[in-house]
Design a protein around this motif. Structure first.
Motif, PDB file in Angstrom:
ATOM      1  N   MET A 265      14.688  17.496  -3.848  1.00 37.34           N
ATOM      2  CA  MET A 265      14.342  16.092  -3.788  1.00 37.34           C
ATOM      3  C   MET A 265      14.885  15.495  -2.494  1.00 37.34           C
ATOM      4  SD  MET A 265      15.334  13.249  -6.523  1.00 37.34           S
ATOM      5  CE  MET A 265      14.307  11.854  -6.689  1.00 37.34           C
ATOM      6  N   ALA A 266      14.115  14.647  -1.882  1.00 39.71           N
ATOM      7  CA  ALA A 266      14.527  14.038  -0.619  1.00 39.71           C
ATOM      8  C   ALA A 266      15.611  12.993  -0.861  1.00 39.71           C
ATOM      9  CB  ALA A 266      13.321  13.381   0.043  1.00 39.71           C
ATOM     10  N   ALA A 267      16.426  12.799   0.150  1.00 40.10           N
ATOM     11  CA  ALA A 267      17.479  11.794   0.062  1.00 40.10           C
ATOM     12  C   ALA A 267      16.856  10.404   0.055  1.00 40.10           C
ATOM     13  CB  ALA A 267      18.436  11.941   1.232  1.00 40.10           C
ATOM     14  N   LEU A 268      17.530   9.483  -0.605  1.00 38.89           N
ATOM     15  CA  LEU A 268      16.994   8.139  -0.741  1.00 38.89           C
ATOM     16  C   LEU A 268      17.178   7.288   0.500  1.00 38.89           C
ATOM     17  CD1 LEU A 268      18.100   7.261  -4.363  1.00 38.89           C
ATOM     18  CD2 LEU A 268      15.822   7.807  -3.566  1.00 38.89           C
ATOM     19  N   GLY A 269      18.181   7.545   1.278  1.00 36.51           N
ATOM     20  CA  GLY A 269      18.447   6.714   2.437  1.00 36.51           C
ATOM     21  C   GLY A 269      19.336   5.541   2.056  1.00 36.51           C
ATOM     22  N   SER A 270      19.357   4.572   2.904  1.00 36.19           N
ATOM     23  CA  SER A 270      20.216   3.409   2.709  1.00 36.19           C
ATOM     24  C   SER A 270      19.592   2.419   1.717  1.00 36.19           C
ATOM     25  CB  SER A 270      20.420   2.722   4.057  1.00 36.19           C
ATOM     26  OG  SER A 270      20.929   1.440   3.885  1.00 36.19           O
ATOM     27  N   PRO A 271      20.403   1.833   0.829  1.00 34.35           N
ATOM     28  CA  PRO A 271      19.861   0.806  -0.065  1.00 34.35           C
ATOM     29  C   PRO A 271      19.341  -0.411   0.702  1.00 34.35           C
ATOM     30  CG  PRO A 271      21.986   1.557  -0.873  1.00 34.35           C
ATOM     31  CD  PRO A 271      21.779   2.178   0.470  1.00 34.35           C
ATOM     32  N   LEU A 272      19.973  -0.738   1.808  1.00 35.70           N
ATOM     33  CA  LEU A 272      19.517  -1.875   2.610  1.00 35.70           C
ATOM     34  C   LEU A 272      18.124  -1.605   3.182  1.00 35.70           C
ATOM     35  CD1 LEU A 272      20.112  -4.641   3.791  1.00 35.70           C
ATOM     36  CD2 LEU A 272      21.177  -3.497   5.731  1.00 35.70           C
ATOM     37  N   ARG A 273      17.898  -0.377   3.607  1.00 37.26           N
ATOM     38  CA  ARG A 273      16.582  -0.013   4.138  1.00 37.26           C
ATOM     39  C   ARG A 273      15.511  -0.096   3.049  1.00 37.26           C
ATOM     40  NH1 ARG A 273      15.354   5.384   7.680  1.00 37.26           N
ATOM     41  NH2 ARG A 273      13.266   4.784   8.276  1.00 37.26           N
ATOM     42  N   THR A 274      15.877   0.324   1.839  1.00 32.61           N
ATOM     43  CA  THR A 274      14.946   0.231   0.718  1.00 32.61           C
ATOM     44  C   THR A 274      14.645  -1.225   0.388  1.00 32.61           C
ATOM     45  OG1 THR A 274      15.814   2.298  -0.178  1.00 32.61           O
ATOM     46  CG2 THR A 274      14.544   0.930  -1.671  1.00 32.61           C
ATOM     47  N   LEU A 275      15.686  -2.058   0.376  1.00 35.94           N
ATOM     48  CA  LEU A 275      15.490  -3.488   0.106  1.00 35.94           C
ATOM     49  C   LEU A 275      14.583  -4.111   1.154  1.00 35.94           C
ATOM     50  CD1 LEU A 275      16.148  -6.118  -1.408  1.00 35.94           C
ATOM     51  CD2 LEU A 275      18.154  -6.335   0.063  1.00 35.94           C
ATOM     52  N   ARG A 276      14.819  -3.806   2.410  1.00 35.32           N
ATOM     53  CA  ARG A 276      13.973  -4.357   3.474  1.00 35.32           C
ATOM     54  C   ARG A 276      12.528  -3.886   3.342  1.00 35.32           C
ATOM     55  NH1 ARG A 276      18.084  -3.676   8.587  1.00 35.32           N
ATOM     56  NH2 ARG A 276      19.327  -5.519   8.140  1.00 35.32           N
ATOM     57  N   GLY A 277      12.352  -2.631   2.968  1.00 36.27           N
ATOM     58  CA  GLY A 277      10.998  -2.116   2.754  1.00 36.27           C
ATOM     59  C   GLY A 277      10.297  -2.834   1.615  1.00 36.27           C
ATOM     60  N   LEU A 278      11.024  -3.076   0.521  1.00 35.88           N
ATOM     61  CA  LEU A 278      10.442  -3.802  -0.603  1.00 35.88           C
ATOM     62  C   LEU A 278      10.049  -5.216  -0.201  1.00 35.88           C
ATOM     63  CD1 LEU A 278      12.719  -2.759  -3.580  1.00 35.88           C
ATOM     64  CD2 LEU A 278      10.260  -2.436  -3.420  1.00 35.88           C
ATOM     65  N   LEU A 279      10.917  -5.880   0.534  1.00 36.04           N
ATOM     66  CA  LEU A 279      10.605  -7.248   0.950  1.00 36.04           C
ATOM     67  C   LEU A 279       9.433  -7.279   1.926  1.00 36.04           C
ATOM     68  CD1 LEU A 279      14.196  -8.731   1.278  1.00 36.04           C
ATOM     69  CD2 LEU A 279      12.636  -8.789  -0.664  1.00 36.04           C
TER      70      LEU A 279
END
Length: 110
Positions: free
Chosen positions: A1-15
């Motif tokens: 499974m691939a790493a998730l990365g930074s939570p901040l990056r995920t939040l920015r992507g969602l926004l």
């Protein structure tokens, strides 16, 4: 499974995806309940010295999955808009769509 990365990056992507989806609504995306829920959830699951990290990693995984869904839906809509059937197309147009050119007939007939 691939790493998730930074939570901040995920939040920015969602926004960013919320901005794309809400751009047609005519009101700012920050006024939507989805924006408020996402930001509140990320704030509630911040890592502090008093919490275990399991809850944040669960939220991060769910957020990354939802981000993947939102991106896929947007990309599917764009592809559907571009390639959806518009009736009968000429052979030249179909060849150009896939990157080919039809050969010219000798004598100027084609």
């Amino acid at each position: 499974m691939a790493a998730l990365g930074s939570p901040l990056r995920t939040l920015r992507g969602l926004l960013r995806e919320l901005r794309y989806a809400g751009g047609r609504a005519g009101r700012p995306y920050r006024d939507t309940p989805a924006y408020q829920h996402i930001v509140a959830a990320f704030r509630a699951h911040r890592v502090t010295s008093e919490k275990l990290c399991r809850a944040q990693q669960e939220l991060h995984f769910q957020a990354a999955t939802y981000l993947c869904l939102l991106r896929s839906v947007r990309q599917h809509a764009a592809l559907h808009q571009e390639y959806h059937g518009r009736g009968e197309r000429s052979p030249e147009e179909v060849a150009g769509l896939v990157g080919f050119r039809l050969p010219q007939q000798p004598g100027g007939k084609g």
